[in-house]
Design a protein around this motif. Sequence first.
Motif, PDB file in Angstrom:
ATOM      1  N   GLU A 255       7.755  42.786  69.431  1.00  0.00           N
ATOM      2  CA  GLU A 255       7.085  43.449  70.556  1.00  0.00           C
ATOM      3  C   GLU A 255       7.619  44.865  70.682  1.00  0.00           C
ATOM      4  N   GLY A 256       7.070  45.623  71.621  1.00  0.00           N
ATOM      5  CA  GLY A 256       7.529  46.987  71.841  1.00  0.00           C
ATOM      6  C   GLY A 256       7.379  47.853  70.613  1.00  0.00           C
ATOM      7  N   ARG A 257       8.421  48.647  70.319  1.00  0.00           N
ATOM      8  CA  ARG A 257       8.338  49.576  69.189  1.00  0.00           C
ATOM      9  C   ARG A 257       8.141  48.851  67.871  1.00  0.00           C
ATOM     10  N   ASP A 258       8.824  47.737  67.671  1.00  0.00           N
ATOM     11  CA  ASP A 258       8.691  47.008  66.400  1.00  0.00           C
ATOM     12  C   ASP A 258       7.241  46.606  66.150  1.00  0.00           C
ATOM     13  N   LEU A 259       6.586  46.085  67.169  1.00  0.00           N
ATOM     14  CA  LEU A 259       5.188  45.679  67.018  1.00  0.00           C
ATOM     15  C   LEU A 259       4.281  46.896  66.876  1.00  0.00           C
ATOM     16  N   GLY A 260       4.569  47.960  67.628  1.00  0.00           N
ATOM     17  CA  GLY A 260       3.734  49.162  67.574  1.00  0.00           C
ATOM     18  C   GLY A 260       3.754  49.824  66.208  1.00  0.00           C
TER      19      GLY A 260
END
Length: 316
Positions: A255-260
Motif C-alpha cells: 500500500e502507499g508508496r510501494d503500491l503507487g
Amino acid sequence: MNLADVFLETLNVTLPIFAMVFLGLVLKRLRWIDQGFVSTASLLVFRGTLPTLIFLSIVQADLDATFDPWWLGFFALATLGSFLFSWGWARLRVPRAERGIYVQGAFRGNCGVVGLALAAGLYGEAGLSAGGLLLGVVILIYNALSVVALSRYQPDTATDWRSLLGQMVTNPLILAVVAAVPVAALGLELPSWLLTSGEYFASLTLPLALLCIGATLSLSAAVGDEGRLALGASLMKMVTLPALGTGAAWLAGFEGRDLGVLFAFFASPTAAASFVMVKAMGGNATLAANIIALSTLLASVTVTLGVFGLRAAGLI
C-alpha cells in the motif's frame, strides 16, 4: 479531501507527463523537431541522462526505506505472470505469426521513462529512488522474455543468447543501478559540485524522453486489421494487466508508496525498445510500432483514472 480535490490532485501528477508527450507530437507536425532530433535525443537519454538520473536518485536515497527484497521480488514475479497471461491469451486469439509481437507489446512497459516520471510525480525523489531499483530488475526480465516470445514465432531467426547477455550486462541503465547501490549502501559522499552538475544533466531526461515519445506517435495506428490487433494488445497492456497486477499487489499487502510505484510501472505504455527488437528479429515492425503508439495514447486516460481510483480508495 473530496473526490473533486482528489481528481484535481491526480491531474497535477499525470497531465504534465502527457502534455509533454502531446507537445512532442505537435512539434513534429510543425516540423520544429525532426527524426534526426528524435534519434539523437533518444540516444542521449538512453546512454547519458537517464543513467545519471537513476544513479543520483539511488545515491541520494535512504536504502533502508526503499530497498525491499520482497517488493522487488513481487514485481519480478508479477512481470513473469503478465508475460505468461499475455502469451496464453495470444495463443487463443492472435494469429500465430503475430503472437510474439503481441505478447511483447502487451507485457513490456516503458518503465524507464513513463514509469519513472509517474513515480516522481507521485512521490518525488523517494519515487525516483524506488523506481530506479525496480528498473534494474525489470530490464533483465524484459529483454530475456521478449526474446523468448519473439524467437518462438520467428522460426527462421536464430537467437544469439550470448549477444543478448552481453547487451543486458552492458545496458547503461543496469550499470547505473549496479554502480549506485554500493555507493548508497556505504554512505559515500560525492562532491557537491559533481552532484549539482549531475542534477543539471539528469534534469534533461524526462522532458527530452517524453518529447521523443510524442514525436514518434501515429494517430492512424488503429486503422485496418493490424490496427485492431494493436488495439487489443494496447488494451491488454493499459487496462487488463495493470488491474490484475495492482490488485495482486494490494492482496499481497502493499500500500502507499510501494503500491503507487508498482502501479506506475504496471500502467506504463509499451516500451519503444520493443519495436527495435521486433525489427532486428525480422518481425512485423509496423504492428509493433502501432502497439507503442496506441498504448501511449491510451495511457493519458487509463493512468489518470487508475491513479484517481487508487487515491480515492485511500490505497496510495
